[in-house]
Motif scaffolding. Sequence first.
Motif, PDB file in Angstrom:
ATOM      1  N   HIS A   1      -4.046   5.512  -0.852  1.00 28.30           N
ATOM      2  CA  HIS A   1      -3.748   4.264  -1.016  1.00 28.30           C
ATOM      3  C   HIS A   1      -3.714   2.902  -1.868  1.00 28.30           C
ATOM      4  O   HIS A   1      -4.266   2.082  -2.687  1.00 28.30           O
ATOM      5  CB  HIS A   1      -4.835   3.607   0.287  1.00 28.30           C
ATOM      6  CG  HIS A   1      -4.995   4.439   1.556  1.00 28.30           C
ATOM      7  ND1 HIS A   1      -3.916   4.162   2.386  1.00 28.30           N
ATOM      8  CD2 HIS A   1      -5.492   5.345   2.049  1.00 28.30           C
ATOM      9  CE1 HIS A   1      -4.085   4.101   3.963  1.00 28.30           C
ATOM     10  NE2 HIS A   1      -4.873   5.290   3.240  1.00 28.30           N
ATOM     11  N   TYR A   2      -2.910   3.772  -2.920  1.00 33.08           N
ATOM     12  CA  TYR A   2      -3.081   2.892  -3.907  1.00 33.08           C
ATOM     13  C   TYR A   2      -2.315   1.463  -4.057  1.00 33.08           C
ATOM     14  O   TYR A   2      -1.038   1.575  -2.933  1.00 33.08           O
ATOM     15  CB  TYR A   2      -2.647   3.784  -5.350  1.00 33.08           C
ATOM     16  CG  TYR A   2      -2.258   3.294  -7.055  1.00 33.08           C
ATOM     17  CD1 TYR A   2      -2.671   3.237  -7.604  1.00 33.08           C
ATOM     18  CD2 TYR A   2      -0.770   2.681  -7.233  1.00 33.08           C
ATOM     19  CE1 TYR A   2      -3.125   3.568  -8.500  1.00 33.08           C
ATOM     20  CE2 TYR A   2      -0.866   2.018  -8.137  1.00 33.08           C
ATOM     21  CZ  TYR A   2      -2.221   2.267  -8.997  1.00 33.08           C
ATOM     22  OH  TYR A   2      -2.308   2.127 -10.556  1.00 33.08           O
TER      23      TYR A   2
ATOM     24  N   ASP B   1       1.361  -1.233  -0.146  1.00 29.53           N
ATOM     25  CA  ASP B   1      -0.425  -0.452   0.021  1.00 29.53           C
ATOM     26  C   ASP B   1       0.617   1.555  -0.139  1.00 29.53           C
ATOM     27  O   ASP B   1       1.694   1.138   0.877  1.00 29.53           O
ATOM     28  CB  ASP B   1      -0.794  -0.329   1.406  1.00 29.53           C
ATOM     29  CG  ASP B   1      -2.106   0.954   1.243  1.00 29.53           C
ATOM     30  OD1 ASP B   1      -1.811   1.903   0.717  1.00 29.53           O
ATOM     31  OD2 ASP B   1      -3.567   0.880   1.491  1.00 29.53           O
TER      32      ASP B   1
ATOM     33  N   SER C   1      -6.912   0.087  -6.533  1.00 31.26           N
ATOM     34  CA  SER C   1      -6.788   1.007  -5.417  1.00 31.26           C
ATOM     35  C   SER C   1      -8.389   0.765  -5.327  1.00 31.26           C
ATOM     36  O   SER C   1      -9.384   0.635  -6.635  1.00 31.26           O
ATOM     37  CB  SER C   1      -6.725   2.256  -5.820  1.00 31.26           C
ATOM     38  OG  SER C   1      -7.539   2.377  -7.550  1.00 31.26           O
TER      39      SER C   1
END
Length: 263
Positions: free
Chosen positions: A46-47, A39, A61
């Motif tokens: 929070h890709y 992460d 994502s």
Amino acid sequence: MAERTGYIDGEPCWADVVAADVPAAQHFYEAVFGWTYADTGADFGHYVMCMKNDRVVAGMSPPMPGSEQLPAAWSLYLMSHDLAGTAHRIEEHGGKLLVPPMEITDNGRMLFATDPSGAAFGAWEPGRHTGSQLFDENGALCWAEVTTREPTVIDFFYRGVFGYRQTRIPTVAGSGDEPFDYSAWSLGDADPVAGRLTMTAEWDGVPAHWTVYFATDDTDAAAERVLAAGGRVQHGPFDSPHGRLAVIEDPNGAVFTIISRCY
């Protein structure tokens, strides 16, 4: 291991998936491909970087705020070392920019667009991030094709934007008895890097789209893992001239294809 440190302009170089339920997606792709995850944190929405054998192979994502109702989907990115020029050619040849060129810190720059038939795709100008670090390897991106009802328009568009040399393959043996229209797209004298499939009546109601393919060592075994992990096999497994295929839907509804190559 087919490791990559870069791609030439027009090559499929990256794919990412938007998942309403990221933990469910992570469980699914770990079961099917053996992926692990990193992460990138709140600053990047929070890709998640998806990894195979410690190499980055795809992204994941949650939906962007305000887009939660959009269907889950895989997105393809084509390499561009001149994103401004690519953006200009997209509009010049009848495409539409959805997201104009934007910086992703020092990782690179991206745009997102639709072609004249409505199929969405991205383009990526590399910085630190140069695309998938594995290609045509078990669990990694290996092919991509655009599916459309407007083959002549779409061939003209992508040739103008990326300079593809296009070889029409009018009859291809598939899983059924009916032939279908296909063009293989190459860059210079190299092997094909992507393709264009013309929709037939059986695609009624399906919009134009890009399909991403991931390699697997055994399509039938992978399809069994898909079912066990909560996904769905939409079509197949079936044989093609290039390998054994299956069209897969993950638990969030994102569709992709798996293939075990025949060389």
